[in-house]
Design an enzyme around this catalytic site. Sequence first.
Site, PDB file in Angstrom:
ATOM      1  N   ASP A  20       0.848  -1.196   0.000  1.00  0.00           N
ATOM      2  CA  ASP A  20       0.000   0.000   0.000  1.00  0.00           C
ATOM      3  C   ASP A  20       0.883   1.245   0.000  1.00  0.00           C
ATOM      4  OD1 ASP A  20      -3.008   0.936   0.667  1.00  0.00           O
ATOM      5  OD2 ASP A  20      -1.570   2.243   1.691  1.00  0.00           O
TER       6      ASP A  20
ATOM      7  N   TYR B 132       3.198   9.742  -0.483  1.00  0.00           N
ATOM      8  CA  TYR B 132       4.318   9.163   0.282  1.00  0.00           C
ATOM      9  C   TYR B 132       5.650   9.337  -0.447  1.00  0.00           C
ATOM     10  CZ  TYR B 132       0.344   6.599   2.393  1.00  0.00           C
ATOM     11  OH  TYR B 132      -0.855   6.250   2.961  1.00  0.00           O
TER      12      TYR B 132
ATOM     13  N   LYS C 281      -2.564   5.866  -4.420  1.00  0.00           N
ATOM     14  CA  LYS C 281      -3.656   6.819  -4.165  1.00  0.00           C
ATOM     15  C   LYS C 281      -3.354   8.160  -4.813  1.00  0.00           C
ATOM     16  CE  LYS C 281      -3.659   4.695   0.407  1.00  0.00           C
ATOM     17  NZ  LYS C 281      -2.236   4.575   0.791  1.00  0.00           N
TER      18      LYS C 281
ATOM     19  N   HIS D 232      -7.382   9.622  -2.291  1.00  0.00           N
ATOM     20  CA  HIS D 232      -6.773   9.538  -0.958  1.00  0.00           C
ATOM     21  C   HIS D 232      -7.646  10.193   0.124  1.00  0.00           C
ATOM     22  CE1 HIS D 232      -2.493   9.251   0.962  1.00  0.00           C
ATOM     23  NE2 HIS D 232      -3.428   8.995   1.843  1.00  0.00           N
TER      24      HIS D 232
HETATM   25  P1  NDP Z   1       0.659   1.531  11.823  1.00  0.00           P
HETATM   26  O1  NDP Z   1      -0.533   1.408  12.722  1.00  0.00           O
HETATM   27  O2  NDP Z   1       0.922   0.486  10.821  1.00  0.00           O
HETATM   28  O3  NDP Z   1       1.926   1.680  12.785  1.00  0.00           O
HETATM   29  C1  NDP Z   1       3.230   1.897  12.296  1.00  0.00           C
HETATM   30  C2  NDP Z   1       4.124   2.276  13.488  1.00  0.00           C
HETATM   31  O4  NDP Z   1       4.169   1.208  14.434  1.00  0.00           O
HETATM   32  C3  NDP Z   1       5.545   2.539  13.073  1.00  0.00           C
HETATM   33  O5  NDP Z   1       6.046   3.549  13.932  1.00  0.00           O
HETATM   34  C4  NDP Z   1       6.267   1.227  13.351  1.00  0.00           C
HETATM   35  O6  NDP Z   1       7.602   1.478  13.687  1.00  0.00           O
HETATM   36  C5  NDP Z   1       5.492   0.677  14.534  1.00  0.00           C
HETATM   37  N1  NDP Z   1       5.349  -0.778  14.505  1.00  0.00           N
HETATM   38  C6  NDP Z   1       5.008  -1.547  13.448  1.00  0.00           C
HETATM   39  N2  NDP Z   1       4.908  -2.848  13.818  1.00  0.00           N
HETATM   40  C7  NDP Z   1       5.208  -2.894  15.129  1.00  0.00           C
HETATM   41  C8  NDP Z   1       5.283  -3.962  16.065  1.00  0.00           C
HETATM   42  N3  NDP Z   1       5.027  -5.213  15.718  1.00  0.00           N
HETATM   43  N4  NDP Z   1       5.602  -3.656  17.358  1.00  0.00           N
HETATM   44  C9  NDP Z   1       5.871  -2.377  17.718  1.00  0.00           C
HETATM   45  N5  NDP Z   1       5.806  -1.325  16.875  1.00  0.00           N
HETATM   46  C10 NDP Z   1       5.480  -1.584  15.592  1.00  0.00           C
HETATM   47  O7  NDP Z   1       0.591   2.988  11.179  1.00  0.00           O
HETATM   48  P2  NDP Z   1       0.597   3.616   9.733  1.00  0.00           P
HETATM   49  O8  NDP Z   1       0.092   5.001   9.926  1.00  0.00           O
HETATM   50  O9  NDP Z   1       1.893   3.444   9.049  1.00  0.00           O
HETATM   51  O10 NDP Z   1      -0.522   2.805   8.928  1.00  0.00           O
HETATM   52  C11 NDP Z   1      -0.263   1.658   8.132  1.00  0.00           C
HETATM   53  C12 NDP Z   1      -0.464   1.957   6.660  1.00  0.00           C
HETATM   54  O11 NDP Z   1      -1.776   2.469   6.437  1.00  0.00           O
HETATM   55  C13 NDP Z   1       0.441   3.057   6.106  1.00  0.00           C
HETATM   56  O12 NDP Z   1       1.762   2.626   5.907  1.00  0.00           O
HETATM   57  C14 NDP Z   1      -0.294   3.428   4.840  1.00  0.00           C
HETATM   58  O13 NDP Z   1      -0.051   2.456   3.860  1.00  0.00           O
HETATM   59  C15 NDP Z   1      -1.739   3.368   5.333  1.00  0.00           C
HETATM   60  N6  NDP Z   1      -2.242   4.704   5.751  1.00  0.00           N
HETATM   61  C16 NDP Z   1      -3.205   5.290   4.970  1.00  0.00           C
HETATM   62  C17 NDP Z   1      -3.726   6.508   5.296  1.00  0.00           C
HETATM   63  C18 NDP Z   1      -4.782   7.109   4.434  1.00  0.00           C
HETATM   64  O14 NDP Z   1      -5.125   8.285   4.616  1.00  0.00           O
HETATM   65  N7  NDP Z   1      -5.347   6.384   3.492  1.00  0.00           N
HETATM   66  C19 NDP Z   1      -3.260   7.263   6.478  1.00  0.00           C
HETATM   67  C20 NDP Z   1      -2.267   6.564   7.258  1.00  0.00           C
HETATM   68  C21 NDP Z   1      -1.803   5.321   6.903  1.00  0.00           C
HETATM   69  P3  NDP Z   1       8.845   0.774  12.914  1.00  0.00           P
HETATM   70  O15 NDP Z   1       8.723   1.140  11.463  1.00  0.00           O
HETATM   71  O16 NDP Z   1      10.047   1.341  13.573  1.00  0.00           O
HETATM   72  O17 NDP Z   1       8.678  -0.712  13.155  1.00  0.00           O
END
Ligand code: NDP
Length: 281
Positions: A45, A50, A75, A108
């Site tokens: 995704d 991004y 998006k 988006h």
């Molecule tokens: P997430 O809920 O996926 O959380 C990501 C965060 O959690 C990062 O800081 C990561 O750090 C940490 N993390 C991931 N896995 C673990 C774990 N197992 N244990 C502890 N910490 C963890 O947040 P996102 O906002 O990134 O959402 C996921 C996806 O959703 C995005 O990447 C995007 O593709 C989509 N999205 C879409 C939006 C929209 O408007 N359509 C808005 C926001 C997101 P680290 O990388 O250091 O592991």
Amino acid sequence: MTVPTITLNNQTTIPQLGFGVFQVPPEETAAAVSTAFEIGYRHIDTAQMYQNEEGVGQAIRDSGIAREELWITSKLNNGFHRPDDARRAFDETLERLGLDTIDLFLIHWPLPTLYDGDYVSTWRTLSEFVEQGRARSVGVSNFQPAHLDRVVEETGVVPAVNQIEVHPYFCNEEARAASIRHGVEVEAWSPIAQGAVLGDEVIGRIAAAHGKTPAQVTLRWHVERGDIVFPKSVSEQRMRENFDIFDFSLSVDEVAAISALDRGAAGRMGPDPDTFDYVPA
Ligand code: NDP
């Protein structure tokens, strides 16, 4: 590990678990996505916003994985809602990804306070990409119930998905219910609330009972509610952890206990789609 698939309303099938690349720096994206492919993720995704579609495209080419085994979503950026801009921006997405066809392309944000409130002509433009065979599916993101009702009513074209913020602290039930009512699959963004739910006592207790981590239990909760998820991580260990959620299940009571953590609008991590009007420079 077999990832379940969900059949969308146009009969295409999407892996229920994917890998999100929001906030993955552009120069690190190819490596992160390559690692995700090695672990077994087949659904990525990304978004124009991004600025890392090129890295995703590089990883696709490097992987040698058959194109039909991959599911790639991107998006439309907020500055490109006018039909001609959307057409040009979509061409550029395909070019950056190095693909002839994308699996899913989304609006988006609805941006109801911009473009004279017209997200309907933007939606019609995305439907052209399916007719042209350049997108297998199109959908929306951050659409509130009224936005979904309006595009369906005015165009008769039902989005394949609505990608919205959903996690235990913001269950977003009204937007989920409206999506389900229209036959639109829910994609849950920020599924672990960017880490905010991982210290929760209730989630911690359930995780301990299953010998799993809070992140795994939270992702499993989404899967059992039928939503599509794509957690983001730049750590190989956490990518593996997030992928390893198909060898256990939660009881009905455990799912309900996690859903009961909902804080309503106070639990949002991201902006309110009714007022969000950010357009990147
Ligand atoms: P997430 O809920 O996926 O959380 C990501 C965060 O959690 C990062 O800081 C990561 O750090 C940490 N993390 C991931 N896995 C673990 C774990 N197992 N244990 C502890 N910490 C963890 O947040 P996102 O906002 O990134 O959402 C996921 C996806 O959703 C995005 O990447 C995007 O593709 C989509 N999205 C879409 C939006 C929209 O408007 N359509 C808005 C926001 C997101 P680290 O990388 O250091 O592991």
